[in-house]
Enzyme design. Structure first.
Site, short mmCIF file in Angstrom:
data_model
loop_
_atom_site.label_atom_id
_atom_site.label_comp_id
_atom_site.label_asym_id
_atom_site.label_seq_id
_atom_site.Cartn_x
_atom_site.Cartn_y
_atom_site.Cartn_z
N HIS A 95 23.65 112.93 -111.69
CA HIS A 95 22.34 112.28 -111.71
C HIS A 95 22.28 111.30 -112.88
CE1 HIS A 95 18.03 111.65 -111.97
NE2 HIS A 95 17.98 112.08 -110.72
N GLU A 143 20.55 105.70 -106.34
CA GLU A 143 19.30 105.65 -107.12
C GLU A 143 19.43 104.63 -108.25
OE1 GLU A 143 17.20 109.89 -106.82
OE2 GLU A 143 18.33 109.61 -108.65
O1 G3P Z 1 16.45 112.65 -108.44
C1 G3P Z 1 15.33 111.94 -108.02
C2 G3P Z 1 14.99 110.84 -108.90
O2 G3P Z 1 15.78 110.50 -109.95
C3 G3P Z 1 14.00 109.85 -108.46
O3 G3P Z 1 12.91 110.12 -109.27
O4 G3P Z 1 10.56 110.16 -109.82
O5 G3P Z 1 11.60 108.07 -108.95
O6 G3P Z 1 11.27 110.01 -107.43
P1 G3P Z 1 11.50 109.56 -108.83
#
Ligand code: G3P
Length: 226
Positions: A95, A143
């Protein structure tokens, strides 16, 4: 978990709203939405709450992180053996908020396969997505770090990175499932993720910090089923 069905992974991170007794309550809400909609909802509670959440719900519970260490004389780490012993069914790896080296990701993906644990390798850009998919994990989750915790979904801010991630990941390993995350909050965001070729979403604040997490989860579930 059917390979073609939509998936929602809720990362509880270390938010106070999803820690301790609140982790169990939120996991139960996720379970009831999974039961009601038929969508696979996976939860990743704070590490100290892992075993308690496993005992409280029937949906899959994943570790937020695993270290590539041998169990024994190490302190403050989480081994794959710890994750297995907790009853969790899988682990997030790499992550953005808990990076690993590629050699560690490779070793952990192989050991997890051996132990029957699922792996979700988080990635931040296309070269990393390609490299991590080639390790043959169950999922890669793209992400972009700058969008994490924000109000604009990756599917709106960078739809091209989501679509391209699906393409490069499947080219590296056709069996991999692809998720996207960062800023995802609504059924519309989840539907767009599916439209871009992913199998679903990985999200945190959109659910954890919502005033009505059940309503948000039902909306997300409808989105991945569209
Ligand atoms: O692991 C999920 C993440 O990093 C995304 O976070 O708060 O943008 O949904 P968020």
């Amino acid at each position: 978990m059917n390979a073609s069905e939509g998936v929602i992974i809720v990362n509880f991170k270390t938010y106070v709203e999803s820690s301790g007794a609140k982790a169990i309550a939120l996991a139960r809400t996720c379970e009831s939405v999974a039961d009601e909609t038929g969508v696979t909802v996976i939860v990743a509670p704070p590490m100290p709450d892992l075993a308690a959440v496993v005992a409280a719900v029937t949906i899959p519970v994943f570790s937020q992180h695993t270290d590539d260490i041998k169990p024994g004389s190490t302190t403050g780490h989480v081994s794959l053996e710890n994750v297995l012993a907790s009853g969790a069914k899988g682990t997030l790896l790499n992550h953005s908020e808990r990076r690993l080296r590629i050699s560690e990701i490779s070793s952990l993906v192989q050991k997890a396969k051996r132990d029957g644990l699922s792996t979700v390798v988080c990635t931040n850009d296309l070269p990393v997505t390609r490299a991590c998919a080639a390790l043959e994990p169950d999922f890669v989750a793209i992400e972009p770090p700058e969008l994490i915790g924000g109000d604009v979904s990756v599917t709106t801010a960078s739809p091209e990175i989501v679509g391209e991630s699906v393409r490069v990941a499947k080219k590296a390993f056709p069996g991999v499932r692809v998720l996207c995350g960062a800023g995802v909050k609504t059924g519309e965001d989840a539907a767009k993720a599916i439209e871009l070729g992913t199998n679903g979403v990985l999200l945190a604040s959109g659910v954890v910090k919502a005033s009505d997490p059940e309503r948000v989860l039902l909306d997300l579930a409808a989105g991945v089923q569209r």
